[in-house]
Design a protein around this motif. Structure first.
Motif, PDB file in Angstrom:
ATOM      1  N   THR A   2     -35.521   0.661 -37.995  1.00  0.00           N
ATOM      2  CA  THR A   2     -36.614   0.320 -38.892  1.00  0.00           C
ATOM      3  C   THR A   2     -37.900   0.119 -38.096  1.00  0.00           C
ATOM      4  O   THR A   2     -37.869  -0.095 -36.880  1.00  0.00           O
ATOM      5  CB  THR A   2     -36.296  -0.980 -39.649  1.00  0.00           C
ATOM      6  N   TYR A   3     -39.015   0.187 -38.824  1.00  0.00           N
ATOM      7  CA  TYR A   3     -40.303  -0.051 -38.164  1.00  0.00           C
ATOM      8  C   TYR A   3     -40.372  -1.460 -37.592  1.00  0.00           C
ATOM      9  O   TYR A   3     -40.967  -1.687 -36.541  1.00  0.00           O
ATOM     10  CB  TYR A   3     -41.459   0.172 -39.145  1.00  0.00           C
ATOM     11  N   LYS A   4     -39.742  -2.402 -38.269  1.00  0.00           N
ATOM     12  CA  LYS A   4     -39.747  -3.775 -37.775  1.00  0.00           C
ATOM     13  C   LYS A   4     -39.083  -3.856 -36.398  1.00  0.00           C
ATOM     14  O   LYS A   4     -39.587  -4.531 -35.505  1.00  0.00           O
ATOM     15  CB  LYS A   4     -39.023  -4.678 -38.779  1.00  0.00           C
ATOM     16  N   VAL A   6     -38.813  -1.333 -34.278  1.00  0.00           N
ATOM     17  CA  VAL A   6     -39.695  -0.616 -33.352  1.00  0.00           C
ATOM     18  C   VAL A   6     -40.808  -1.546 -32.881  1.00  0.00           C
ATOM     19  O   VAL A   6     -41.149  -1.581 -31.693  1.00  0.00           O
ATOM     20  CB  VAL A   6     -40.270   0.657 -34.010  1.00  0.00           C
ATOM     21  N   VAL A   7     -41.371  -2.328 -33.801  1.00  0.00           N
ATOM     22  CA  VAL A   7     -42.438  -3.269 -33.443  1.00  0.00           C
ATOM     23  C   VAL A   7     -41.912  -4.309 -32.454  1.00  0.00           C
ATOM     24  O   VAL A   7     -42.562  -4.608 -31.444  1.00  0.00           O
ATOM     25  CB  VAL A   7     -43.018  -3.944 -34.703  1.00  0.00           C
ATOM     26  N   LYS A   8     -40.725  -4.855 -32.732  1.00  0.00           N
ATOM     27  CA  LYS A   8     -40.146  -5.855 -31.819  1.00  0.00           C
ATOM     28  C   LYS A   8     -39.900  -5.265 -30.437  1.00  0.00           C
ATOM     29  O   LYS A   8     -40.224  -5.886 -29.417  1.00  0.00           O
ATOM     30  CB  LYS A   8     -38.826  -6.379 -32.388  1.00  0.00           C
ATOM     31  N   ASP A   9     -39.330  -4.067 -30.395  1.00  0.00           N
ATOM     32  CA  ASP A   9     -39.052  -3.424 -29.106  1.00  0.00           C
ATOM     33  C   ASP A   9     -40.335  -3.116 -28.354  1.00  0.00           C
ATOM     34  O   ASP A   9     -40.421  -3.317 -27.134  1.00  0.00           O
ATOM     35  CB  ASP A   9     -38.244  -2.139 -29.310  1.00  0.00           C
ATOM     36  N   THR A  10     -41.344  -2.638 -29.069  1.00  0.00           N
ATOM     37  CA  THR A  10     -42.636  -2.323 -28.451  1.00  0.00           C
ATOM     38  C   THR A  10     -43.280  -3.580 -27.889  1.00  0.00           C
ATOM     39  O   THR A  10     -43.813  -3.576 -26.768  1.00  0.00           O
ATOM     40  CB  THR A  10     -43.568  -1.639 -29.464  1.00  0.00           C
TER      41      THR A  10
END
Length: 130
Positions: A2-4, A6-10
């Motif tokens: 999920t985008y969420k 991806v945001v956390k990983d980024t």
């Protein structure tokens, strides 16, 4: 994914990268003001992976609390300075990179099509008669 996520990983990768940059800045400063400590931090950083900033800082806490506080301060300062420009710059860089890769891909596809025409020129002739 999920985008969420991806945001956390980024965010995690960016945090580790900013830790790395803070360590580099501090090593440069220490090279001028306290060379033995600069060498020590360089050696510590070679032994302990900065890529995982949380574990790096935990390990450094056991060795040198003052350097941990200094890294945290520098890292936060860097983050505050770049966050204003980062979203627009990332968007612009990705857009430019995508344009370049698409151009390159189009060139490769065009070259491939031309190569096929050179190999089999009869398949490209029109069927009109005079």
């Amino acid at each position: 994914m999920t985008y969420k996520q991806v945001v956390k990983d980024t965010a995690r990768v960016l945090q580790s990268y900013l830790t790395y940059q803070a360590v580099k800045i501090i090593i440069d400063q220490l090279t001028e003001t306290n060379p033995p400590q600069a060498i020590w931090l360089t050696n510590f950083s070679d032994r302990t992976k900065v890529q995982d900033s949380d574990n790096y800082l935990r390990a450094l806490t056991l060795e040198n609390k003052e350097l941990v506080l200094r890294i945290l301060t520098v890292r936060q300062d860097i983050a505050r300075q770049i966050l204003e420009f980062l979203p627009e710059m990332v968007d612009t860089n990705i857009e430019q990179s995508n344009i370049e890769h698409r151009r390159h891909l189009l060139e490769r596809l065009t070259q491939t099509a031309s190569s096929l025409e050179d190999v089999n020129p009869e398949s490209n002739q029109s069927d009109y008669k005079e």
